[in-house]
Design a protein around this motif. Structure first.
Motif, PDB file in Angstrom:
ATOM      1  N   HIS A  52      -1.747 -10.251   2.794  1.00  0.00           N
ATOM      2  CA  HIS A  52      -2.799  -9.092   3.399  1.00  0.00           C
ATOM      3  C   HIS A  52      -4.109  -9.387   3.121  1.00  0.00           C
ATOM      4  O   HIS A  52      -5.247  -8.527   3.154  1.00  0.00           O
ATOM      5  N   GLU A  53      -4.430 -10.595   2.611  1.00  0.00           N
ATOM      6  CA  GLU A  53      -5.802 -11.185   2.316  1.00  0.00           C
ATOM      7  C   GLU A  53      -6.503 -11.102   3.694  1.00  0.00           C
ATOM      8  O   GLU A  53      -6.188 -11.443   4.602  1.00  0.00           O
ATOM      9  N   ARG A  76       0.771  -1.267  -0.165  1.00  0.00           N
ATOM     10  CA  ARG A  76       0.092   0.064  -0.253  1.00  0.00           C
ATOM     11  C   ARG A  76       0.725   1.430  -0.242  1.00  0.00           C
ATOM     12  O   ARG A  76       0.378   2.287  -0.542  1.00  0.00           O
ATOM     13  N   SER A 132      -7.576   3.340  -8.519  1.00  0.00           N
ATOM     14  CA  SER A 132      -8.219   2.980  -6.992  1.00  0.00           C
ATOM     15  C   SER A 132      -8.524   4.218  -6.423  1.00  0.00           C
ATOM     16  O   SER A 132      -9.458   4.080  -5.540  1.00  0.00           O
ATOM     17  N   GLU A 133      -7.939   5.107  -6.492  1.00  0.00           N
ATOM     18  CA  GLU A 133      -8.090   6.559  -5.610  1.00  0.00           C
ATOM     19  C   GLU A 133      -9.573   7.026  -5.930  1.00  0.00           C
ATOM     20  O   GLU A 133     -10.125   7.400  -5.047  1.00  0.00           O
ATOM     21  N   PRO A 170      -7.265  -7.198  -0.507  1.00  0.00           N
ATOM     22  CA  PRO A 170      -8.129  -6.533   0.479  1.00  0.00           C
ATOM     23  C   PRO A 170      -8.647  -5.201  -0.036  1.00  0.00           C
ATOM     24  O   PRO A 170      -9.764  -4.896   0.493  1.00  0.00           O
ATOM     25  N   ASP A 171      -8.098  -4.677  -1.151  1.00  0.00           N
ATOM     26  CA  ASP A 171      -8.555  -3.394  -1.475  1.00  0.00           C
ATOM     27  C   ASP A 171      -8.521  -3.387  -3.159  1.00  0.00           C
ATOM     28  O   ASP A 171      -7.557  -4.131  -3.741  1.00  0.00           O
ATOM     29  N   GLN A 172      -8.993  -2.120  -3.483  1.00  0.00           N
ATOM     30  CA  GLN A 172      -8.931  -1.992  -5.132  1.00  0.00           C
ATOM     31  C   GLN A 172      -7.645  -1.774  -5.440  1.00  0.00           C
ATOM     32  O   GLN A 172      -7.188  -2.158  -6.557  1.00  0.00           O
ATOM     33  N   LYS A 189       1.602   3.364  -3.211  1.00  0.00           N
ATOM     34  CA  LYS A 189       0.904   4.563  -3.649  1.00  0.00           C
ATOM     35  C   LYS A 189       1.429   5.826  -3.826  1.00  0.00           C
ATOM     36  O   LYS A 189       1.210   6.725  -4.668  1.00  0.00           O
TER      37      LYS A 189
END
Length: 379
Positions: free
Chosen positions: A371-372, A76, A137-138, A308-310, A79
């Protein structure tokens, strides 16, 4: 509470073991095949059979270090590197056309500062993946807008393609553009935009074929259709590659027994290493190698789906797409199904820049799997 904390720490220590195993299989197999493919070329160039093996072995060791880092560093945090990485990658591509650019085989694709050689096109792939994943993703709704989502990314792809084509390096340009467009599809871009972009690309190729005959790009784009028409010039590499594949038959001539690597096929340890694999290990060997790639892509896709996220989903998708596109393009080049261009076989071909990028990217996939939100095991 203590049990929950322990459970979380235990989860962060785990990762996709099968992906790691498949990466190690590909890299170690690549080390063996680089030694086999470069044996006579290395003797001819350096007076020893082990020069390429030593150098590639060093890149493998460094690559494993980068893979461990990629697996440990929180994905992450990339980014923050999205925009700086994009800017730096473009600057490096521009610097190729300065005195820092290094020419080899009639192309300027490298930056050389003393003993250090950098291939900006390889870095551009990773920078494009991180930027596209961050951009989409933002604000996920961007992909629904042509002006606010699709057009900016097409502009980025256009800048990359323009600079890379000028080197010239058609395969890397196709790879970078393909990664960005495919990631847009994954994010939810409407198919009509994809069809429109594909139509523009097809029209450009048709224009070259119809109106730019005898030009450099016309010869590059058409020589693969009948390489035996000019077997000593434009079709030479393709002809030697096809002879290698044909000689391999079903089970191959045996590891280390290739004839085409004996100074017939130029630099067989690089872009055309798949032809040597086919000659020495046969059609069965090629099928097994492609099966390992398919397993790698399956695990990568599994990680992307369970991210876990876009941002994690798009980042994993971009890495999977990069590997898939390069495998497809390399197979197409080696079998004379597309123009011969410089495209590495992921994890296998000789070359430090590409190997380090791929191994680091595999590490990033492992980090995303760590991080799943829940343990999924091997499906």
């Amino acid at each position: 509470m203590e049990n929950k904390v322990k459970g979380k720490k235990s989860k962060l220590r785990s990762g996709d073991f099968l992906l790691v195993l498949l990466t190690m299989i590909l890299v170690i197999f690549g080390l063996i095949m680089v030694f086999s493919a470069s044996y006579y070329y290395s003797i001819s160039q350096d007076g020893t059979a082990y020069s390429y093996l030593r150098r590639h072995g060093l890149w493998v060791i460094l690559g494993f270090g980068l893979m461990v880092f990629g697996a440990a560093f929180d994905y992450r945090k990339y980014k923050a590197l999205a925009i700086p990485g994009l800017i730096v990658s473009v600057i490096l591509l521009v610097l190729i056309f300065t005195p820092l650019g290094h020419e080899a085989n009639s192309a300027v694709r490298w930056l050389k500062v003393g003993p250090v050689t950098i291939m900006p096109g390889e870095l551009a792939k990773l920078a494009a993946i991180i930027f596209t994943a961050w951009f989409l993703s933002e604000r996920p709704e961007r992909i629904k807008s042509f002006t606010r989502g699709i057009l900016p990314l097409l502009a980025v792809a256009g800048v990359y393609v323009g600079l890379i084509i000028k080197q010239p390096n058609l395969s890397t340009a196709i790879t970078v553009c393909g990664i960005i467009v495919a990631m847009m599809l994954v994010a939810g871009m409407k198919w009509r935009y994809f069809i429109g972009a594909a139509g523009v690309g097809a029209a450009g190729i048709a224009g070259i074929v119809l109106f730019m005959k005898d030009s450099y790009w016309y010869n590059r784009l058409t020589s693969f259709t009948d390489p035996f028409a000019d077997p000593l010039n434009e079709g030479y590499q393709a002809v030697q590659s096809l002879l290698a594949l044909g000689s391999g038959g079903l089970f191959g001539v045996g590891l280390g027994k290739s004839v085409q690597k004996n100074l017939y096929l130029p630099e067989p340890q690089n872009d055309f290493i798949l032809a040597i694999i086919g000659e020495e290990l046969g059609f069965v060997g090629l099928l097994l190698l492609l099966a390992v790639y398919c397993l790698f892509l399956w695990r990568g896709t599994h990680i992307a789906i369970n991210a876990p996220d876009q941002f994690g989903m798009l980042l994993a998708s971009g890495i999977v797409l990069m590997v898939a596109i390069q495998v497809i393009l390399n197979v197409a080049v080696v079998t004379s199904s597309m123009p011969p261009t410089g495209i590495n076989l992921p994890f296998i071909s000789y070359g430090g820049n590409a190997l380090l990028i791929f191994m680091f990217s595999a590490g990033v996939l492992v980090n995303i799997s760590r991080h799943e939100p829940k343990s999924t095991g091997v499906d």
